[in-house]
Design a protein around this motif. Structure first.
Motif, mmCIF file in Angstrom:
data_model
loop_
_atom_site.group_PDB
_atom_site.id
_atom_site.type_symbol
_atom_site.label_atom_id
_atom_site.label_comp_id
_atom_site.label_asym_id
_atom_site.label_seq_id
_atom_site.Cartn_x
_atom_site.Cartn_y
_atom_site.Cartn_z
ATOM 1 N N LEU A 126 0.820 -1.210 0.000
ATOM 2 C CA LEU A 126 0.000 0.000 0.000
ATOM 3 C C LEU A 126 0.859 1.268 0.000
ATOM 4 C CD1 LEU A 126 -2.807 1.274 0.066
ATOM 5 C CD2 LEU A 126 -2.781 1.066 2.560
ATOM 6 N N ASP A 127 1.944 1.268 0.796
ATOM 7 C CA ASP A 127 2.820 2.443 0.805
ATOM 8 C C ASP A 127 3.331 2.741 -0.606
ATOM 9 O OD1 ASP A 127 2.559 2.851 3.495
ATOM 10 O OD2 ASP A 127 4.427 1.814 4.033
ATOM 11 N N ASP A 128 3.717 1.694 -1.296
ATOM 12 C CA ASP A 128 4.289 1.896 -2.626
ATOM 13 C C ASP A 128 3.231 2.263 -3.673
ATOM 14 O OD1 ASP A 128 6.963 1.859 -2.294
ATOM 15 O OD2 ASP A 128 7.233 -0.275 -2.764
ATOM 16 N N VAL A 129 2.043 1.706 -3.542
ATOM 17 C CA VAL A 129 0.971 2.095 -4.470
ATOM 18 C C VAL A 129 0.646 3.576 -4.270
ATOM 19 C CG1 VAL A 129 -1.462 1.791 -5.079
ATOM 20 C CG2 VAL A 129 -0.018 -0.217 -4.665
ATOM 21 N N GLU A 130 0.552 3.983 -3.015
ATOM 22 C CA GLU A 130 0.282 5.403 -2.748
ATOM 23 C C GLU A 130 1.429 6.275 -3.279
ATOM 24 O OE1 GLU A 130 0.039 6.524 1.385
ATOM 25 O OE2 GLU A 130 -0.537 8.589 0.877
ATOM 26 N N ARG A 131 2.664 5.836 -3.008
ATOM 27 C CA ARG A 131 3.820 6.607 -3.465
ATOM 28 C C ARG A 131 3.802 6.790 -4.985
ATOM 29 N NH1 ARG A 131 7.879 4.999 -6.108
ATOM 30 N NH2 ARG A 131 7.614 2.785 -5.617
#
Lengths: 572, 572
Positions: free
Chosen positions: A169-174
Motif C-alpha cells: 500500500l505504501d508503494d501504491v500510494e507513493r
C-alpha cells in the motif's frame, strides 16, 4: 444534448443498471458503485476510483484486472456520498489495504476523506490520492488547488498496475502521487453539455470561440480564444503542457489526446497528426499514446492533451496490461505475426501508344474537349455544390472538379505518349474513376473508358462517335443501375444520346448533331427539377429536392456543351 | 458540429495520417487506405473492408488480427475510388484470395465491383459481399436494396474471424453472406452531423422529434416520431428488429447497441437496460453484447440496435478474439481470477438509545424541526434550482430535498429507538451525508452530526445549543475549507452563529435568540448576491453569478427559519 433517459432523477441508477448488464461477466454492482467480478490474490492492494458520473468510460468503465478494483459512482457531475465511497471501498478491499483516488474537487475530497477515516477506524488501511493535472485551474506553485481531468486516467492506471504487480500500500500510494506529480493536462471546450432532462446546456461557449482551460463541468478557464485550425490548437496544447515539463528524466512521455464527447475520433486524429510531430520535434519520445474518449463530459465538445513525464517505473506501469470493460491493453493470447514489408502496389502508368497522325490529331481534340469540360466545371463548382446540397451532401461540384482535372492530366500524358482518341479516353476515364471517388466519379470514368474502347485509336466518323456515346451510356447505366426518371445524370445523357443518334443517322455532320443534342440535354437537365430521387440513393427526404434540378444531370449537360464548343472551334 | 480540421478538403488524409501515427505498431498506410502491420500466415484469405470515412472506428479502426486485413478509406461519407479499393486489395492480399465487404451503397458497390474485376483479371481470386442490415431502407422482400449500417460491424467481424480461423475463400464468402442474411438493424436519429468546414448540419431533425430509420448520412427513413423516453425507444427498436427474426435457430443473438457520435455512453446504457430485458423476456439469449460507438457518423445524434441471429458457426465467429486499434476481444495473457462472491457491505443501522424522558421530548422537537426543514426545502426546490443554475449545475434544490428527507427518516427512526437530541442529530447528519451526495450534503451532514455530539442526549440549555451550533459551524468550515465571503452557505451560517451566541450570552431565551439570528442570516443570505464565488469551485465564470444570491446560503437561511418556527410553536 442528452436526449435519452427515463426519469432524469434516476439517470445514474439506470445507466449503472445497463452498464452492469452489458458487462455482467466483468463487473458486479455493490451499493454505491461497482467492483470487479473476479477475486484478486490475497494481500493485493485494492484501488478504488470514482467521482460523479457522466464521464464514461471514467470511472466504472476502467474496473478490471490491471486497473481499478472498484469505482464509486455518484450522480451526474456530483460527488458520491461518504457512505457510497465507504461501501465500495469495503466491498473492494482485499487484505492489502485500499487506495482511493479521485479528481481534486471539493465534494470528492470531503466524501472520500471521510470514507477513508471510517474505513481506517474499521481497521482497513486506507489512503487517498487526489488528481491535480489541470494546469489551467491554478498556477504551478499551487498545484494542490488544481482540478483532476483526463490525468485521472493516468494516475488510476498507474496505481492499478502497481497494485496488480504486487506493490504494497505504501508503494501504491507513493507511485500514484508520483504519477500525479508528473502528469499535466490542458483542455479546451467548444460547447457545453446538457444534463439529462435539461433543455439548455449546463454552460455556453460562444460560437466560433473556445474556452481554454475550461473545466469539464464548465469551471472557469484561463482564456477565451477564437476557434483555431486543428494544427494551431495542437500547437497551443503542446506548448501549454510542455511549459511544465520537468528538467530531469529521459524525455519519454505517455500521452492522451482525449475527446470530451462530441468532438469525434476523426477530429482527434487530425489534431494528433500535428501534436505528435510537435512533441517529437521538441525531443520527446512518445510511448503508447491514447487518442480517443477516456474521460468524457456527456456530450460536451472539446478535447484535452495529457502528458505523463515517464521514468522507468512509470513507463513500466503505463505500459502494463489492463483488461476492463472500456479499456484493454496488452498481448492477447493470439500471437502477432512478424512485421510486414509493404508491397509496391503502385499502378502502372499508360504505356506507349501507336496511333497514326490522324488519330493523334483527334486525340488532341479529345484533350482540348476534356480541358474545356474541366474549365466549365471549375466555373460552375459553387453552383453545382449549391444544388447538390438541397438533397445531397453538396460535394458534387468538388467531385467533378477533381475528376475532370485528373482526366485532363491523364489524357494529356496518353496523347503525348502517342495514343489516339481511344487510348486517351480510356486513360482519362480510368483516372477520373480513380481520383474522384464517390458515385459520379466512377460512372463518368466508366462512360469515358467505354466510349474510348468503342471509337478506337483512328479517326472515327460521326456514326462511330454516336455508337461510342451509346456504349458510354450503356456502361454507365449498367454500372449505376439508375433508370430514366430517377433524377440522375442519365436524365440528361439519354436524350442527348438518342438525339445524337437520330441526327447522325439523318446525315447531320457530327458538330451539328452534337449541338442539337446538347440543346435537348440542357432542357432535359433543367426538367429534372420536376423529378423526385429514388429511395436508396444516399439522400434525405426525397421531397426536399423537388423544384431543384439534379446536380449530376446539370453537370452532364454543361460538360457536353463544353465539348460541343471545342468541336465547333475545330470545324472553323 | 465538426470543429477541428486544417484544410476541409484534406480532412480524410489528415485524419488518416494521425490514425496511422497513433497506431503505428498495428497498421501501415498504403495508397488508398491501411493494412495490418503484421504478416499473416501463407494461404490466409484477406478480408478488406471499407467505405467513406467519418464512421470511426469503422472502418480503419478494425484492421488487425481476428478482424480485417485492410480498410479502404474514402473521403468523408464518399465511396473510395476503384483504384483505391484495388490498391488496398492488392496490398492486403496474401495467397488465399480476397474478400471485399462494404455497405450496400451505389458508389461502394460500383467501385468495389470494378476493383474486384481488376484484381480477378490479375489472378487474385476476389469476392465482394455488400451488407444490407438496415430494415428501414427497403421492405423485407427487397433486402438487396437495403443499406449497410451498424451491421457492417457484424459481417466484417464474422468474415475476419473466419479468415483468421483458416476458412478458404469460398467459405469466408459463404459465412459473410450468411452473417449478412442473419443481421438486422433499426436506427433512429435525433440530430444531423456537420461536415468539416460546413457551417450547417448535413441534414436536420426537428427538435423534440426523431427520424426512425433515417440513414447515417441522412437518407430517408420510415417515420418521424416524437422523441420518446429511453424505455419506449428500446421497445420500438427491439420490436422492429425482432419482427424479422428467423423461425429457426437456437434463439441466441449477438447484439450491438450503437451510438452514432453525440448520443453518449450513459444514454446508451440507459436504453440497454430496457432493451436487454425486452430481448430476454421475448425468449432470446444475449451473447457478448456491444454497447458503444462502433459505426459512427461524425457527431450525428442517434443510435441503432443490431441483432445477429446466431447459429453454432456464427456464434463461434462472433465470439472469436480480435485485436485491432479500436476493438479488442478475447483473453489477455493475464489470467482472470475466480468469480468473487459479493461481501455484505450494508451499513449497520442506528442502535438502541437510552435517553431520559426529557431527552426524548427534545428529540421529538428535533424531528419536528427537521420535518419543517424538509417541507420548506421541498416548497423552495424549484427556486433553489433556478438560482443555483445561474452559476452551478442547478441541482442544489434537488440535493437539499434528498438530504432533508433522508435526515428526517433517520431522525424519526433514532427517536423511536429511544435516542435523545444528540443521537437523533447524529443519525440525521449521517443519513444526509450518505444519501444526498455532492458537496452540500456532506457539509450539512457533518454540521448536524457535530451539533448532535455537542448537545448530547439530555435536554440542552440555550448556551449548550449555541455552543453546538458553533461546533456545527466549525465542522462544516473545517471540512469545506471555504472562508466567509466565498459565496457559500457559511455566509449565512456564520452571522447566524455569532448572533445566536451574543443573544444567548446576553440572557435571551433560545427561541428569541434563534429568531433574531434567523433575521440576520436571512439578510446575509440575500447579501451574497454581491459576492463572487472563488475559483476552484465547480462553476463557470464567476462573474455570471454576481447579482444572484448563493443557493447554499439561501437554503441555509430557509432551514434555520423553519427550525425557528418549530421552536416558537413548542414554546406556545
Amino acid at each position: 444534448m442528452t436526449k435519452l433517459f427515463d426519469d432524469p432523477e434516476r439517470f445514474s441508477d439506470d445507466m449503472l443498471a445497463g452498464f452492469l448488464d452489458a458487462y455482467a461477466g466483468r463487473v458486479t454492482g455493490v451499493p454505491g458503485g461497482v467492483v470487479r467480478a473476479t477475486e484478486t490474490p490475497p494481500g493485493k492492494v485494492a484501488v478504488v476510483v470514482g467521482g460523479g458520473s457522466g464521464h464514461y468510460p471514467a470511472f466504472c468503465g476502467v474496473v478490471g484486472p490491471g486497473f481499478a478494483d472498484g469505482a464509486v459512482v455518484g450522480n451526474i457531475f456530483t460527488s458520491p456520498s461518504t457512505q457510497e465511497a465507504y461501501e465500495v471501498g469495503r466491498a473492494a478491499a482485499n487484505t492489502g489495504g485500499l487506495l482511493f483516488s479521485t479528481g481534486n474537487y471539493a465534494g470528492d475530497v470531503m466524501n472520500f476523506t471521510l470514507a477513508q477515516q471510517r474505513l481506517q477506524a474499521e481497521g482497513i488501511d486506507t489512503r487517498v490520492v487526489f488528481v491535480t493535472d489541470d494546469i489551467a485551474s491554478a498556477p504551478a506553485d499551487e498545484t494542490h488547488r488544481r482540478r483532476g481531468i483526463a490525468g485521472d486516467f493516468v494516475v488510476f492506471k498507474v496505481a492499478g498496475a502497481a497494485a496488480e504487480a504486487g506493490y504494497d500500500l505504501d508503494d501504491v500510494e507513493r507511485v500514484a502521487r508520483h504519477a500525479n506529480d508528473r502528469t499535466r493536462t490542458l483542455g479546451v471546450a467548444f460547447a457545453g453539455c446538457t444534463m439529462p432532462g435539461a433543455t439548455e446546456p449546463l454552460f455556453d461557449v460562444a460560437p466560433g470561440t473556445m474556452g481554454v482551460g475550461l473545466g469539464i463541468h464548465g469551471e472557469p478557464g484561463i482564456a477565451e480564444a477564437e476557434l483555431p485550425r486543428a494544427a494551431d490548437l495542437a500547437q497551443r496544447l503542446v506548448a501549454g503542457v510542455l511549459a511544465e515539463a520537468p528538467a530531469d528524466g529521459d524525455r519519454r512521455i505517455g500521452v492522451i489526446l482525449n475527446g470530451l464527447g462530441a468532438t469525434k475520433y476523426e477530429e482527434l486524429f487530425v489534431v494528433w497528426r500535428t501534436a505528435a510531430k510537435l512533441l517529437r520535434d521538441a525531443g520527446w519520445t512518445i510511448v503508447d499514446p491514447e487518442v480517443g474518449e477516456l474521460v468524457t463530459s456527456l456530450d460536451m465538445a472539446g478535447c484535452s492533451l495529457t502528458l505523463v513525464f515517464l521514468d522507468e517505473e512509470l513507463e513500466r506501469l503505463w505500459r502494463a496490461p489492463a483488461d476492463t470493460p472500456a479499456y484493454r491493453k496488452g498481448a492477447l493470447t493470439q500471437v502477432d505475426g512478424p512485421r510486414r514489408t509493404t508491397a509496391d502496389t503502385s499502378a502502372g502508368g499508360v504505356g506507349q501508344g501507336s496511333a497514326d497522325e490522324e488519330g493523334r490529331a483527334v486525340a488532341a481534340v479529345v484533350v482540348a474537349a476534356l480541358d474545356a469540360m474541366a474549365d466549365t466545371v471549375a466555373a460552375a463548382e459553387q453552383e453545382l455544390g449549391r444544388i447538390d446540397a438541397v438533397a445531397g451532401d453538396g460535394d458534387h461540384g468538388r467531385g467533378m472538379v477533381r475528376g475532370t482535372r485528373s482526366a485532363v492530366e491523364a489524357a494529356r500524358t496518353a496523347a503525348e505518349a502517342g495514343h489516339g482518341p481511344g487510348g486517351v479516353l480510356v486513360a482519362a476515364g480510368d483516372a477520373w474513376a480513380a481520383k474522384a471517388g464517390g458515385t459520379s466519379g466512377v460512372l463518368w470514368g466508366a462512360a469515358l473508358a467505354a466510349l474510348g474502347r468503342a471509337v478506337g485509336d483512328s479517326r472515327p466518323d460521326a456514326t462511330t462517335v454516336a455508337a461510342g456515346v451509346r456504349a458510354g451510356y450503356t456502361a454507365l447505366t449498367t454500372l449505376g443501375g439508375a433508370k430514366p426518371g430517377d433524377k440522375t445524370m442519365i436524365d440528361a445523357l439519354l436524350p442527348f444520346t438518342e438525339t445524337l443518334e437520330t441526327a447522325v443517322a439523318a446525315g447531320s455532320p457530327l458538330t451539328d448533331a452534337w449541338a442539337t443534342a446538347v440543346d435537348v440535354a440542357t432542357t432535359a437537365a433543367a426538367d429534372t427539377a420536376q423529378l423526385r430521387p429514388q429511395v436508396g440513393r444516399a439522400r434525405p427526404l426525397a421531397e426536399k429536392s423537388i423544384g431543384t434540378p439534379d446536380a449530376g444531370a446539370t453537370s452532364m449537360a454543361l460538360c457536353l456543351r463544353a465539348v460541343g464548343t471545342v468541336l465547333e472551334g475545330k470545324q472553323q
